[in-house]
Write a protein that holds these residues in place. Structure first.
Motif, PDB file in Angstrom:
ATOM      1  N   ALA A   1     -42.975  -3.606 -37.772  1.00  0.00           N
ATOM      2  CA  ALA A   1     -43.885  -2.467 -37.812  1.00  0.00           C
ATOM      3  C   ALA A   1     -43.750  -1.712 -39.129  1.00  0.00           C
ATOM      4  CB  ALA A   1     -43.611  -1.532 -36.637  1.00  0.00           C
TER       5      ALA A   1
ATOM      6  N   HIS B   1     -49.820  -0.777 -35.030  1.00  0.00           N
ATOM      7  CA  HIS B   1     -48.636  -0.217 -34.392  1.00  0.00           C
ATOM      8  C   HIS B   1     -48.811   1.261 -34.056  1.00  0.00           C
ATOM      9  CE1 HIS B   1     -46.289  -3.837 -35.050  1.00  0.00           C
ATOM     10  NE2 HIS B   1     -46.874  -3.923 -36.224  1.00  0.00           N
TER      11      HIS B   1
ATOM     12  N   HIS C   1     -42.741   0.831 -31.913  1.00  0.00           N
ATOM     13  CA  HIS C   1     -43.978   0.720 -32.683  1.00  0.00           C
ATOM     14  C   HIS C   1     -44.401   2.043 -33.312  1.00  0.00           C
ATOM     15  CE1 HIS C   1     -44.654  -3.361 -31.263  1.00  0.00           C
ATOM     16  NE2 HIS C   1     -44.338  -2.964 -30.059  1.00  0.00           N
TER      17      HIS C   1
ATOM     18  N   GLY D   1     -43.907   2.548 -37.219  1.00  0.00           N
ATOM     19  CA  GLY D   1     -45.237   2.479 -37.816  1.00  0.00           C
ATOM     20  C   GLY D   1     -45.475   3.653 -38.746  1.00  0.00           C
TER      21      GLY D   1
ATOM     22  N   ILE E   1     -49.727  -3.353 -27.104  1.00  0.00           N
ATOM     23  CA  ILE E   1     -48.776  -2.258 -27.344  1.00  0.00           C
ATOM     24  C   ILE E   1     -49.091  -1.092 -26.417  1.00  0.00           C
ATOM     25  CG2 ILE E   1     -48.039  -0.522 -29.026  1.00  0.00           C
ATOM     26  CD1 ILE E   1     -48.398  -2.661 -31.195  1.00  0.00           C
TER      27      ILE E   1
ATOM     28  N   ALA F   1     -49.532   2.478 -30.214  1.00  0.00           N
ATOM     29  CA  ALA F   1     -48.470   3.235 -29.553  1.00  0.00           C
ATOM     30  C   ALA F   1     -48.964   4.598 -29.090  1.00  0.00           C
ATOM     31  CB  ALA F   1     -47.284   3.400 -30.504  1.00  0.00           C
TER      32      ALA F   1
END
Lengths: 450, 450, 450
Positions: C288, C182, C341, C345, C134, C186
């Motif tokens: 996510a 996530h 994400h 998330g 990610i 990110a």
């Protein structure tokens, strides 16, 4: 331009309404099945006593493959319609799963006016999705996404109804869905396609070259089906120990059907080059023929023979029957659904009827699993065979009448694509139309008899 | 034109004959294993007493992945041969599965002159399919489908024979098939390729650009192998609880081998751009090296080291050994089978021999599972190591002699493709030839030493 | 030319050094978990008494899917970066798996100064790989492979540290990784991307047409994620019987999120054609959002609603937030990691906090499994909700500070790509740069508000 924007907003609005509707219905009626929460941890010693959590796990595993069949079909269409159709198909899959949980729940899972879902209901919903995708294959390229959504909206309850009648009332044994999925889906879609026939509009565009990309999808789709279908087909047999037969029969049927394609294809088509799409059709046909008979066949050579016949039937159908369907019966079968699902499904049903009549001598100790009513002596094998035949007739009747009603509704002016003169059609609506170069039909036209 | 039509009908006729033959043989000899039908439902309380249905399920699950390895290989070839070769490979897979059930059944499953099949026999048949596909990789592009079918027809019994000698008579432990699959398949194919060598005909066409599509297949193939090989490799270990080691070792070997490709590739090839096909080769090589040693290695760092070495060996082989093979030994290795399966397979066997000699100190309580004969004290570890070495020699001997015989048979005039002067060759036969632009060989030619 | 050769050899040398380092560290510290070798065969009757080998098998099965999520992400990137980026991503995956085993082993598995690995550690390592990929997605196209390797080298220990604090010290329940995977991945990547921002250099090349190939990857990637994520997401829930909820919730979330994309996409983007990439984003976003809440949600309609919201949030973010991020905050988010994400998330974490506060009334007998500390009465539900919130803050803090440090290190002169004037840049380093036509960003630019 206004119409074009309106069409896009119509689809958006319809999706919003349908999603809202399912959320509200789910909030009101759907709960997780309480069985999946009677956990061992609260009673620490139960793992010794109760083997069901372990036994339940593989079944959940199969449920996790539920999306696969849908996508196998999807990839099957992709090889004919290209990436453009994937968005539409995903829309249908996403909606049908939710809608099928509700529709099937009404028949099967309702207790105290609640629908209890478990992994088993997800598997059932996926079977339903498969049938809807088969029907979609018959009309793909001539309906817009709104019409596709409405077709799913109408077909899902009918599918659930047909399945409920066959399984619970008639005691028909059809674990892999030769009848409920393949035959129902194919003839429903074909009837809709017939009703939607418009003499002037259906002069199809010239075939554009679909290029190599579609072959990539055909290859990946074929592989996907080869690998995952067997375990999918066995996901709804309710008895763990009987699964190996259904799976092994399907494997044997697949390999015979693939080999058989190499027998007839060079004879039927001048061109000679075997197209991967034909192998994909053979794969699908061999699965359709094993749907009902898979768990009844007690010898591998039966599966080899059935797979061999299914593949020949599918090839002969696409060579000789499809042109008749198109010109005489005015039924455009865009993805060859009749040859791949309809005919093999009926062949599989007749095989199942035959095997039901012979069940006593063939099945032995498995009789209890496949035909519980016969094992309980509440039916003779002849009666069971008659009920299986009866199931075929009811399925055809329901599929045809449902297809007519759906087709008539979809023909309503308000649902149709923007008028043809309009150049700047909505791309959302147009893509399915324009990408629609049916290779299935074209391959028949290109090839002349050798 | 007449020849062209004849060639097509020959293939069609051969397929028909072979399918008929297997159906007749299946009808006569093959039955489903009675063990898979002693069902719980007849004795309702047996699920508490007998855990085998549950234990059997995951094994059936692995069987359901049987097609995967075959298709992994297939995709590996696709990246070099394109969509054109997929039909031919599917033909081989479909025929080999049926034929292997019969051939292996003669050695393993026959009781009362019947062959009893179960999911385990499907797994064995798939291992055989893998070996046949490896051999096919060595001759792809220079044989027509009829020759490929005949090669499979001859190689399958020999494979079954070799496997039977190694497993049942010599007690060789080779659960992942370093010897029986990779080494046997590679050297059988290479010998056939050597015998088929025709000085004048083998002036290969110029490399045509295979384009991006092949990279797509290489990517999908690599991913497919990464994901599914480990569980496939563990499908024939006969003891559930020992599987994790084989699988974990394979994962570690895969990751080290992938990383190692980035070490040597930029040094060996001027161009610098790491091709996805090289990563695919590394993936295959790391699996070949873990075939025998996978369940013997008791520490992860051993798997890392073996994967590292296998990847280096494969890269060095394709850089320096392949040109020698081609020019001096006149052995065209179209898909680089020698570097990817042959050499790593032998490396894996030597690793297995070493580990067998050290088994007592390393394996501890697992000894019983990996080397039952040593655990029973009917063999010392040194003897076990000697038998493993003996297995290597027998495999090479059988592969080479079988390859010579097969190659001589395939060279028969009647089997060869239509003469070269004929422009309008059958497309069925031609497609494999023309698509045959071996990237494996070409990548070596393009890259000069940095 | 000298620099170009040097850059290639630098990468080769770094890979060699890192592989050697892990082999030495593995040899010194890592052993197979002794639990996986206490086998039944030594005590022949234990299969009746001890159900754990059977129960352990499906878990091993999940481990075998560990590579999948990584490759799902990979395919997600492929749809934007093409085949060129696959080699780089595979390099990261291969290194991160080995490195994560070591880093996480320090926190979790160390006994007697040894790290004991089992299938469970492979699953954990794979979760870590997901987070690293990610982060890579946020900087892809502007870093070279050496920088990517160093980023992984630094991020892995920080990921392990964050996970350890949240799970073991704070008792945060986050089985699917909304927070740890996530959100952490990110925001770490976005911070690195911000620090790497170079005003003059970042004038990106014109968009080249990425063509249809990328759509193929988007389709395959979406399908891959649809099918396999659910079982992956449930791989680390430590209790078998609770898994179905997490999986079913994820399925419902997936289908609602896919349907919801059809609601907002035609409104936000003039063009109207729904891109497959948007469906892929919706799939990722719905996963996510279910990461933390998946096993807490006790009703399907909650999952439908969450999926619906996640998809809308992701679409709105990519339409309105990404341009602000780029122009005001100077943070290039090449693959849309923030919308897919980061935001979902955080939404998932807030949902988890809400559900933790309501746990007593909703979860009933499952409470023990999801929140063991609440069930033991060592915490109230309010405290649990507070700790979950606290976990969010710690994750953001660690991700941001770690991202700053990593970014500063990666900006060091010696690590940067060869100077821009140099035409003959190393292809190994260049390919990621040049292939870097970010469709994610471009799709926003092309589409104007309807």
């Amino acid at each position: 331009m206004a119409e074009h924007a309106a069409a896009r907003l119509h689809l958006s609005g319809l999706c919003f309404f349908l999603q809202l509707l399912t959320i509200v219905l789910f909030a009101t009626f759907v709960r997780y099945s309480p069985e999946s929460s009677n956990l061992c941890s609260t009673e620490p010693s139960c793992s010794q006593r109760d083997p069901s959590p372990t036994l339940g796990y593989p079944r959940f595993r199969d449920a996790h493959l539920r999306a696969l069949l849908g996508f196998g079909f999807l990839l099957a269409f992709l090889s004919r319609y290209g990436v453009g159709s994937v968005a539409g198909s995903l829309l249908i899959v996403a909606f049908t799963i939710q809608w099928a949980i509700l529709a099937q729940g009404l028949f099967y899972f309702s207790q105290n006016s609640k629908i209890y879902v478990s992994t088993q209901s997800m598997v059932s919903a996926d079977f339903c999705t498969a049938a809807i995708l088969i029907s979609t294959g018959a009309v793909l390229g001539r309906v817009n996404p709104i019409q596709m959504l409405l077709m799913a909206l109408l077909e899902v309850p009918l599918f659930a109804c047909n399945e409920y009648i066959l399984r619970s009332h008639l005691g028909v044994s059809d674990s892999g869905g030769s009848l409920t999925i393949h035959t129902f889906g194919a003839y429903f879609g074909l009837t809709v396609s017939r009703v939607l026939h418009q003499p002037h509009k259906d002069k199809r565009k010239e075939q554009q070259d679909v290029g190599h990309q579609h072959d990539v999808f055909a290859v990946v789709g074929t592989i996907c089906l080869w690998i995952f279908w067997p375990s999918f087909a066995s996901a709804t047999t309710t008895h763990d120990s009987a699964e190996p037969w259904a799976v092994l029969n399907l494997y044997f049927s697949l390999s015979a059907s693939t080999l058989a394609t190499f027998v007839l294809s060079p004879i039927l088509y001048e061109e000679g080059t075997l197209q991967v799409a034909q192998l994909q059709d053979a794969t699908l046909a061999s699965a359709a023929v094993m749907g009902m008979a898979g768990e009844m066949l007690s010898t591998p050579f039966g599966a080899l023979t059935a797979g061999f016949l299914a593949s020949q039937l599918s090839l002969l159908g696409s060579r000789f029957l499809s042109p008749i369907l198109r010109s005489r019966l005015k039924t455009e079968d865009t993805c060859g659904v009749h040859n791949v699902h309809g005919l093999p499904g009926i062949l599989g049903t007749f095989l199942g009827i035959l095997l039901a009549a012979l069940a006593l001598s063939l099945l032995g100790s498995r009789l209890q699993l496949v035909f519980p009513l016969v094992a309980d002596s509440s039916r003779t094998t002849t009666e069971q065979a008659q009920w299986q035949l009866c199931g075929l007739l009811i399925t055809l009747l329901l599929a045809a009448s449902g297809g007519v009603i759906t087709g008539v509704l979809l023909r309503m002016k308000v649902l149709r694509s923007p008028p043809e003169g309009n150049e700047v059609e909505s791309k959302v609506l147009r893509e399915v139309d324009e990408d629609g170069c049916d290779r299935g039909a074209s391959s028949e036209e290109r090839g002349t008899v050798a």
